[in-house]
Design a protein around this motif. Structure first.
Motif, mmCIF file in Angstrom:
data_model
loop_
_atom_site.group_PDB
_atom_site.id
_atom_site.type_symbol
_atom_site.label_atom_id
_atom_site.label_comp_id
_atom_site.label_asym_id
_atom_site.label_seq_id
_atom_site.Cartn_x
_atom_site.Cartn_y
_atom_site.Cartn_z
ATOM 1 N N LEU A 4 21.204 48.330 72.320
ATOM 2 C CA LEU A 4 19.812 47.954 72.038
ATOM 3 C C LEU A 4 18.903 48.838 72.894
ATOM 4 N N HIS A 5 17.980 49.511 72.218
ATOM 5 C CA HIS A 5 17.046 50.427 72.888
ATOM 6 C C HIS A 5 15.656 49.786 72.865
ATOM 7 N N ILE A 6 15.082 49.631 74.065
ATOM 8 C CA ILE A 6 13.765 48.994 74.222
ATOM 9 C C ILE A 6 12.805 50.002 74.854
ATOM 10 N N ASP A 7 11.583 50.092 74.321
ATOM 11 C CA ASP A 7 10.535 50.877 74.975
ATOM 12 C C ASP A 7 9.316 49.999 75.213
ATOM 13 N N SER A 8 8.570 50.305 76.286
ATOM 14 C CA SER A 8 7.408 49.459 76.590
ATOM 15 C C SER A 8 6.209 50.242 77.104
ATOM 16 N N SER A 9 6.284 51.576 77.086
ATOM 17 C CA SER A 9 5.155 52.368 77.577
ATOM 18 C C SER A 9 4.027 52.394 76.551
ATOM 19 N N ILE A 10 2.777 52.368 77.060
ATOM 20 C CA ILE A 10 1.612 52.461 76.174
ATOM 21 C C ILE A 10 1.175 53.913 75.978
ATOM 22 N N LEU A 42 8.179 47.680 72.042
ATOM 23 C CA LEU A 42 7.445 46.457 72.377
ATOM 24 C C LEU A 42 5.934 46.627 72.299
ATOM 25 N N VAL A 43 5.472 47.886 72.143
ATOM 26 C CA VAL A 43 4.038 48.102 71.971
ATOM 27 C C VAL A 43 3.680 48.032 70.480
ATOM 28 N N ALA A 44 4.490 48.694 69.650
ATOM 29 C CA ALA A 44 4.243 48.667 68.201
ATOM 30 C C ALA A 44 4.689 47.334 67.590
ATOM 31 N N ILE A 121 6.020 45.651 85.915
ATOM 32 C CA ILE A 121 6.380 46.183 84.599
ATOM 33 C C ILE A 121 5.240 45.898 83.616
ATOM 34 N N PRO A 122 5.189 46.613 82.493
ATOM 35 C CA PRO A 122 4.160 46.315 81.485
ATOM 36 C C PRO A 122 4.276 44.864 81.005
ATOM 37 N N SER A 123 3.147 44.278 80.687
ATOM 38 C CA SER A 123 3.173 42.863 80.260
ATOM 39 C C SER A 123 3.976 42.700 78.969
ATOM 40 N N GLN A 124 4.014 43.754 78.143
ATOM 41 C CA GLN A 124 4.827 43.682 76.909
ATOM 42 C C GLN A 124 6.310 43.501 77.252
ATOM 43 N N LEU A 125 6.736 44.194 78.304
ATOM 44 C CA LEU A 125 8.149 44.083 78.706
ATOM 45 C C LEU A 125 8.411 42.717 79.345
#
Ligand SMILES: Cc1cc2nc3c(=O)[nH]c(=O)nc-3n(C[C@H](O)[C@H](O)[C@H](O)COP(=O)(O)O)c2cc1C
Length: 225
Positions: A4-10, A42-44, A121-125
């Motif tokens: 599972l690949h997760i991204d969270s950068s804006i 997690l941003v999109a 960490i970003p709030s999305q993460l």
């Protein structure tokens, strides 16, 4: 085997953590034939933040598992008699939370792009991690304390930060990004956690390039097992 690949950068295409997490996934694909990969940006494609509905669903699952007794059990039972949040949006929130949890539970390897934002960490993460904190699924309460249930997973974090926080940096005490991730995944039983780090990326183009190259060199020799 599933990854599972997760991204969270804006930061979109400029993102350091996205570049690193993508490289880690390519490295694993190259070294693990037949690897199944699923991806969540997690941003999109954000997960819901915690809400009365998701809190209720968690309490309900604890109650049904017999893990709540005494006063708290009475409170939950009363809340359930008072009526669960049944409107459609509440149900959607709980369902979306469970989808994120199921994606995590199905994975053997989890690769997380995790930038430092405001020392954490970003709030999305964070919202995604809140989905994973599921009693009975990722941890349980036992007579001897909390037991993590996700111990068979491997987690690799692509960490990026503008400044320097690794020891002996005087800023190390302000790192609530990697320390938080280590604590949380440790809590749910993950002992195999690796950080691939690009530090000081906002300290000029040369340092950014050095940090990227050093992280990519680590990824190039990352062991699949
Ligand atoms: C909203 C925001 C907050 C940030 N907060 C910090 C911080 O507290 N400490 C730090 O060293 N860098 C901070 N930075 C810089 C990022 O950590 C750095 O740019 C990193 O590369 C971000 O990862 P990304 O490129 O994948 O988005 C921040 C950047 C943004 C956009």
């Amino acid at each position: 085997m599933k990854l599972l690949h997760i991204d969270s950068s804006i930061s979109g295409a400029e993102s350091v953590s996205r570049q690193l997490s993508a490289s880690i996934v390519i490295r694993f694909k190259d070294t693990l034939p037949g690897l199944g990969v699923s991806y969540r940006d997690l941003v999109a494609d954000p997960v819901p933040h915690q809400s009365p509905a998701t809190r209720f669903a968690k309490l309900k699952s604890l109650y049904e598992a017999g893990a709540l007794d005494g006063k708290i059990g009475e409170v939950v039972a009363a809340a359930m008699r008072g009526g669960a949040p049944v409107d459609a949006s509440a149900q959607d929130e709980v369902a979306a939370t469970n989808v994120a949890l199921d994606e995590f539970l199905a994975a053997d390897i989890v690769v997380i792009g995790a930038p430092m934002y405001n020392f954490g960490i970003p709030s999305q993460l964070k919202a995604w991690i809140d989905c994973l904190a599921a009693p009975g699924k990722t941890f349980s309460y036992t007579a001897t304390g909390v037991e993590g249930l996700a111990g068979s997973k491997r987690v690799i974090v692509a960490s990026s930060r503008g400044g320097f926080y690794s020891a002996p940096s005087p800023m190390a005490f302000m790192d609530h990004q990697e320390t938080f991730l280590t604590s949380f995944f440790g809590f749910i039983g993950v002992t195999d956690i690796t950080f691939v780090r690009a530090e000081g990326v906002n300290q000029g183009p040369e340092q950014r390039q050095r940090a990227l190259e050093s992280a990519l060199a680590e990824i190039a020799v990352l062991k699949a097992a």
